[in-house]
Design a protein around this motif. Sequence first.
Motif, PDB file in Angstrom:
ATOM      1  N   GLY A  34       4.017   7.100  -5.618  1.00 18.83           N
ATOM      2  CA  GLY A  34       3.615   6.371  -6.810  1.00 18.83           C
ATOM      3  C   GLY A  34       4.696   5.451  -7.332  1.00 18.83           C
ATOM      4  O   GLY A  34       5.467   4.877  -6.562  1.00 18.83           O
ATOM      5  N   HIS A  35       4.787   5.346  -8.651  1.00 15.08           N
ATOM      6  CA  HIS A  35       5.638   4.333  -9.284  1.00 15.08           C
ATOM      7  C   HIS A  35       6.607   5.039 -10.204  1.00 15.08           C
ATOM      8  O   HIS A  35       6.223   5.546 -11.249  1.00 15.08           O
ATOM      9  N   ILE A  36       7.873   5.079  -9.822  1.00 17.62           N
ATOM     10  CA  ILE A  36       8.814   5.844 -10.641  1.00 17.62           C
ATOM     11  C   ILE A  36       9.793   4.912 -11.355  1.00 17.62           C
ATOM     12  O   ILE A  36      10.086   3.816 -10.897  1.00 17.62           O
ATOM     13  N   PHE A  82       9.423   1.435  -9.919  1.00 16.44           N
ATOM     14  CA  PHE A  82       9.679   1.070  -8.529  1.00 16.44           C
ATOM     15  C   PHE A  82       8.717   1.818  -7.612  1.00 16.44           C
ATOM     16  O   PHE A  82       8.403   2.980  -7.843  1.00 16.44           O
ATOM     17  N   GLU A  83       8.239   1.097  -6.608  1.00 20.00           N
ATOM     18  CA  GLU A  83       7.347   1.727  -5.629  1.00 20.00           C
ATOM     19  C   GLU A  83       7.828   1.359  -4.236  1.00 20.00           C
ATOM     20  O   GLU A  83       8.576   0.404  -4.074  1.00 20.00           O
ATOM     21  N   HIS A  84       7.373   2.106  -3.248  1.00 17.41           N
ATOM     22  CA  HIS A  84       7.745   1.791  -1.860  1.00 17.41           C
ATOM     23  C   HIS A  84       7.145   0.463  -1.476  1.00 17.41           C
ATOM     24  O   HIS A  84       6.015   0.183  -1.839  1.00 17.41           O
ATOM     25  N   ARG A  90       0.869  -4.914  -0.252  1.00 17.25           N
ATOM     26  CA  ARG A  90       0.800  -5.410  -1.635  1.00 17.25           C
ATOM     27  C   ARG A  90      -0.560  -5.053  -2.210  1.00 17.25           C
ATOM     28  O   ARG A  90      -1.541  -4.995  -1.492  1.00 17.25           O
ATOM     29  N   HIS A  91      -0.610  -4.840  -3.483  1.00 15.40           N
ATOM     30  CA  HIS A  91      -1.858  -4.359  -4.070  1.00 15.40           C
ATOM     31  C   HIS A  91      -1.895  -4.665  -5.554  1.00 15.40           C
ATOM     32  O   HIS A  91      -0.923  -5.146  -6.118  1.00 15.40           O
ATOM     33  N   PHE A  92      -3.005  -4.381  -6.178  1.00 14.18           N
ATOM     34  CA  PHE A  92      -3.160  -4.527  -7.618  1.00 14.18           C
ATOM     35  C   PHE A  92      -3.156  -3.125  -8.237  1.00 14.18           C
ATOM     36  O   PHE A  92      -3.233  -2.130  -7.516  1.00 14.18           O
ATOM     37  N   HIS A  93      -3.077  -3.070  -9.568  1.00 15.51           N
ATOM     38  CA  HIS A  93      -2.964  -1.761 -10.224  1.00 15.51           C
ATOM     39  C   HIS A  93      -3.979  -1.547 -11.340  1.00 15.51           C
ATOM     40  O   HIS A  93      -4.281  -2.463 -12.091  1.00 15.51           O
ATOM     41  N   LEU A  94      -4.443  -0.312 -11.445  1.00 17.80           N
ATOM     42  CA  LEU A  94      -5.144   0.175 -12.630  1.00 17.80           C
ATOM     43  C   LEU A  94      -4.133   1.054 -13.347  1.00 17.80           C
ATOM     44  O   LEU A  94      -3.534   1.926 -12.719  1.00 17.80           O
ATOM     45  N   PHE A 103      -2.906   3.458 -10.487  1.00 16.69           N
ATOM     46  CA  PHE A 103      -3.724   3.602  -9.285  1.00 16.69           C
ATOM     47  C   PHE A 103      -3.769   2.252  -8.590  1.00 16.69           C
ATOM     48  O   PHE A 103      -3.805   1.222  -9.247  1.00 16.69           O
ATOM     49  N   GLU A 104      -3.796   2.293  -7.267  1.00 15.53           N
ATOM     50  CA  GLU A 104      -3.672   1.050  -6.520  1.00 15.53           C
ATOM     51  C   GLU A 104      -4.983   0.629  -5.873  1.00 15.53           C
ATOM     52  O   GLU A 104      -5.777   1.469  -5.476  1.00 15.53           O
ATOM     53  N   PHE A 105      -5.183  -0.670  -5.772  1.00 14.27           N
ATOM     54  CA  PHE A 105      -6.341  -1.173  -5.030  1.00 14.27           C
ATOM     55  C   PHE A 105      -6.052  -2.568  -4.507  1.00 14.27           C
ATOM     56  O   PHE A 105      -5.108  -3.227  -4.948  1.00 14.27           O
TER      57      PHE A 105
HETATM   58 ZN   LIG Z   1       1.707   0.218  -6.758  1.00 10.74          ZN
END
Ligand SMILES: [Zn+2]
Length: 316
Positions: A34-36, A82-84, A90-94, A103-105
């Motif tokens: 996730g995103h830390i 930060f995320e991997h 690459r993605h968008f986020h909820l 959450f990624e999509f």
């Molecule tokens: Zn992400």
Amino acid sequence: MDSTATFLESLRPAGSKRSSKRDFIVNVFLRQEGHITAETLVDLIRGEDQRISRATIYRTLQWMVDAGIARKVDFGEGRFRFEHSYRHPRHFHLICKTCNRSFEFLSSDIESLIEEVAVARNFAPRQSVLQIHGTCEACRTGRPPAPAEGGVTELLFARDALRVAIATERSGRDFYSRAARLTKDARGRKVFERLAEEEKEHLATLEARYAELLRQDPELESRPAFLFFKNAANGLFAAGAEQLSKGMNDREALMIGIKCERGSHRFFKRYGEKFEDSEGKQIFLEFADEERAHLELLIREYRGLVERQRRRGRKR
Ligand SMILES: [Zn+2]
Ligand SMILES: [Zn+2]
């Protein structure tokens, strides 16, 4: 050495010494999902090794961003997360404003819209950020949250890439079987039958790969959708089959096949090329190659048919 270690090794300038502190920080970071926040990473690192300073951890985070291992994301909280980014598309986020989970999509439709706008406005896009802020299902309903999805993004990506490819193969198979039934040209029928057969074989390969993914994560099927494809290439063949049923001659049937394969090839190639190295990318690019082979076969057949018709016309 696994591929992550190989990748990290490749970033080290020739002759430079290994930095065990840096390796340690990188490995701890890569274990997180996730995103830390930087603070969370500091706590994690210092929890294991008090000798590593906050400054070193911050410097290493920045190094990871520059090296393409980490991506900095801003969820409007007044601090970065930060995320991997290694093998992570690459993605968008909820973003849930209640529990701060994200959450990624991905959506090919949103991406093509962004491209369209940038082209129309003569703008060279470098990065686009799309965030949907609100309340997640768990916070809204009080039901326990779904299993963490951050860690399996790569698996979700592969799953959804396979689903699109499988749907496309299925509609391609239906299209060619129908074309084989409808055509009056014996040679054309052979071509369509051969293509239908090939689509069937590819379909079996893709389905086996899908089953293999499910073995890696038995809950994979029930996890939320990651890729959203409204106008994906599989719609092309369905539209083609629809056109076929309205009746047409062999030349037109081949032309529709060419249009479908070309659209499909372009879609998977363009989309696949955009991703960081990952299984999903592999699936798209391999699939694009298969579609190109079909496209070339159809073009050869089309030319052959035109040539045969021309010769027949001359004899008459
Ligand atoms: Zn992400
Ligand atoms: Zn929430």
